[in-house]
Design an enzyme around this catalytic site. Structure first.
Site, PDB file in Angstrom:
ATOM      1  CD  GLN A   1      -6.976  -4.186   4.245  1.00  0.00           C
ATOM      2  OE1 GLN A   1      -8.019  -4.758   4.562  1.00  0.00           O
ATOM      3  NE2 GLN A   1      -6.946  -2.915   3.881  1.00  0.00           N
TER       4      GLN A   1
ATOM      5  CG  ASP B   1       0.523  -2.549   6.132  1.00  0.00           C
ATOM      6  OD1 ASP B   1      -0.427  -2.635   6.935  1.00  0.00           O
ATOM      7  OD2 ASP B   1       0.440  -1.924   5.058  1.00  0.00           O
TER       8      ASP B   1
ATOM      9  CG  HIS C   1      -1.909   0.974   1.404  1.00  0.00           C
ATOM     10  ND1 HIS C   1      -1.675   2.279   1.759  1.00  0.00           N
ATOM     11  CD2 HIS C   1      -3.253   0.870   1.232  1.00  0.00           C
ATOM     12  CE1 HIS C   1      -2.824   2.924   1.803  1.00  0.00           C
ATOM     13  NE2 HIS C   1      -3.797   2.108   1.488  1.00  0.00           N
TER      14      HIS C   1
ATOM     15  CB  CYS D   1      -3.607   3.345  -1.503  1.00  0.00           C
ATOM     16  SG  CYS D   1      -4.590   4.784  -1.108  1.00  0.00           S
TER      17      CYS D   1
ATOM     18  CE  LYS E   1      -7.109   0.109   6.455  1.00  0.00           C
ATOM     19  NZ  LYS E   1      -7.840   0.820   5.407  1.00  0.00           N
TER      20      LYS E   1
END
Lengths: 413, 157
Positions: free
Chosen positions: A209, A206, A129, A370, A232
């Site tokens: 998600q 990261d 991203h 993104c 999220k």
């Protein structure tokens, strides 16, 4: 017909916990399939934020009065809860941020900014991203470092790990997404972090998600840093977590200067507070931390294993249903994908698809998500993405498939 | 299912979108301007060859949604042979039409099919992208334009 609806009846029953799902959009029942951008919030989270403001609202730390005491206890309690949520060794390894983006920027500025030298290498992947790419570009330009990428192969969207050990050798930092927000690929972060750290690199994950979608244990993954956002994973916007291994945090510069992050201040110089407060200048998002804790409690009451199983089942079902549509091009792995499906619907542009779907109450996202360089690599300008969370149903996937066929019909008149 | 969108996706627009006119690159000395909509990634490269004050030839390449492709296609047809002043005037009239819905059909001609765009403010940028590139090309402005220039936000509530 409706896939695994019966198998996940317990999750479908949770829909009622999310007030925003209970509405009509353009005359149709809302079908919210934009969860990779942000999830909806359960009443328990909304109520907790409200309860904080109605009862405990005060500033944290150093307050002597009752409300400040409550705010501090709640805030630091949320830190302990976050440490437990991701398996961190101590709460001192948990830094409150505004979200994943700020977490990564913090590592880029305060760790890499201090330790990287001209000519040092940073290894990323082609599916990052922008939030796990642009901070490194800024940092690399500042210190004269170089960036390399692990390639992504084909429409299946898997990392090409054939040359990984050679690539990571000599790299100072390896940063990688756990789950691709554009492809749904689940990366083997445990294996990659082990190989990166064996080669002497610091490893950052990261988890934007994956947090709130899957069990997450930083010590099992074996990463040095891990960043995620509250919004999220059923929590409020404006709050996120950066995990950092304590020995690395101790050897980092402060991120921003100000109140909360100092131990003593003189006109000429100051001394920093111990970790994690060294990285938390200014009044933090206190209500956000309360809300995030409520979100973690909510998710764990359901069980993250359960949420993950539902994500995988729904995505697999969606992949199969959408693959039946003539002319559709699906991106990302066919099996073992996280809870999202990205696709191109023939020669119909993503924005036209998203706009038509919205007319019948389906919230999708179209564009480059993104991940512009990844889209260029795949040879597509933009894709449509349907992303799921625990409250989405197999019937909603059926509805999506029907509407996509109608959209195709509309444009081929 | 989508009949209420027919005002936006008129038949002429859908036809131009699937079969765009002047969809080709022009060689030098034509001037090339890249138009970019950073919100959705739409890209158009517009080529304009001038003959003194007049547009001698015009073409475009790139990708975009149905509205932006059809708008680029019909814009190229509309400005071919026109003078700089006429293109500027057409830009202003088109911009007014897609932001306010005000349309002088005699003046707009075929472009009147875009009058429905004003009811969909998020699509104004799509319709304007190629026009921004065209204006920059004939004015000798920047070789790259984006839709983030002021004034394309549609009518203020």
């Amino acid at each position: 017909m409706t896939g695994g609806a019966e198998a996940f009846a317990d999750l479908e029953a949770r829909r009622g916990d999310f007030p925003a799902l209970d509405q009509e959009v353009n005359g149709n029942r809302l079908v919210y399939l934009d969860n990779a951008a942000t999830s909806q919030k359960p009443r328990a989270v909304i109520e907790e934020v409200r309860r904080f403001y109605e009862r405990d609202n005060s500033n944290v730390h150093r307050g002597v009065h009752e409300l400040s005491n409550r705010a501090t206890l709640g805030f630091e309690g949320a830190r302990r809860r976050a440490a437990e949520f991701i398996g961190a060794a101590t709460p001192e390894e948990i830094i409150f941020t505004r979200g994943t983006t700020e977490g990564i920027n913090l590592v880029a500025a305060a760790w890499a900014g201090r330790h990287l030298r001209p000519g040092d290498r940073i290894l990323l992947t082609e599916m990052e991203h922008h939030s796990n790419l642009v901070p490194w570009q800024i940092l690399a330009a500042r210190v004269g470092a170089e960036i390399e990428f692990v390639p992504v192969v084909g429409d299946e969207g898997l990392l090409d790990l054939s040359g990984f050990d050679a690539r990571v050798r000599g790299a100072r930092l390896f940063a990688c997404t756990h789950i691709s927000n554009a492809l749904g690929t689940i990366n083997p972060v445990k294996e990659l972090c082990a190989r990166a750290r064996a080669a002497g690199a610091v490893a950052l994950v990261d988890a934007a998600q994956s947090a709130g979608h899957a069990p997450l244990d930083v010590r099992e993954i074996g990463c040095d840093f891990l960043a995620f956002s509250g919004h999220k994973m059923a929590g409020p916007t404006g709050i996120g977590i950066l995990y950092g291994r304590r020995e690395l945090l101790e050897k980092m510069d402060p991120y921003q200067g100000g109140g909360e992050m100092i131990s003593s201040v003189h006109f000429e110089h100051s001394a920093w507070a111990p970790v994690p407060h060294k990285f938390e200048a200014g009044t933090p998002d206190i209500s956000g931390a309360f809300g995030l804790r409520a979100a973690m409690d909510y998710l764990d009451a359901i069980g993250r294993e359960r949420i993950m199983a539902h994500d995988l089942a729904l995505a697999e079902y969606a992949y199969a249903r959408l693959a039946e549509i003539p002319g559709i091009r699906l991106l990302g792995p066919a099996r073992g994908r996280a809870g999202l499906v990205s696709f191109v619907l023939g020669d119909i542009h993503a924005h036209d698809v998203v706009m038509l779907a919205d007319r019948v109450g389906i919230a999708l996202r179209g564009g480059h998500h993104c991940t512009q360089p990844l889209h260029r690599r795949l040879g597509v300008e933009s894709t449509v993405r349907a992303s799921f969370y625990l409250y989405n149903t197999f019937a909603e996937v059926d509805r999506l498939a029907d509407v996509l066929r109608e959209i195709r019909r509309y444009f081929s008149r | 299912m989508f009949e209420d969108l027919d005002e936006l996706y008129q038949e002429v627009i859908r036809e131009h979108s699937s079969h765009p006119r002047n969809f080709r690159a022009l060689p030098a000395p034509a001037r090339a301007v890249d138009g970019h909509n950073p919100l959705c990634g739409d890209q158009v490269r517009l080529f304009v060859e001038m003959d003194g004050e007049r547009v001698k030839d015009v073409g475009f390449t790139g990708q975009g949604c149905a509205i932006s492709r059809a708008s680029a296609s019909m814009m190229t047809d509309a400005i071919k042979g026109k003078s700089r002043a006429e293109v500027r005037e057409a830009f202003g009239a088109f911009h007014e039409m897609v932001t306010t819905g005000h349309c002088d059909e005699g003046k707009m001609g075929k472009l009147a099919v875009f009058s429905g765009v004003h009811k969909f403010p998020v699509r104004v940028k799509c319709a304007m992208l190629a026009w921004h590139a065209a204006l920059s090309a004939i004015e000798g402005g920047a070789p790259e334009v984006t839709t983030e220039s002021p004034g394309d936000e549609g009518p203020k509530p």
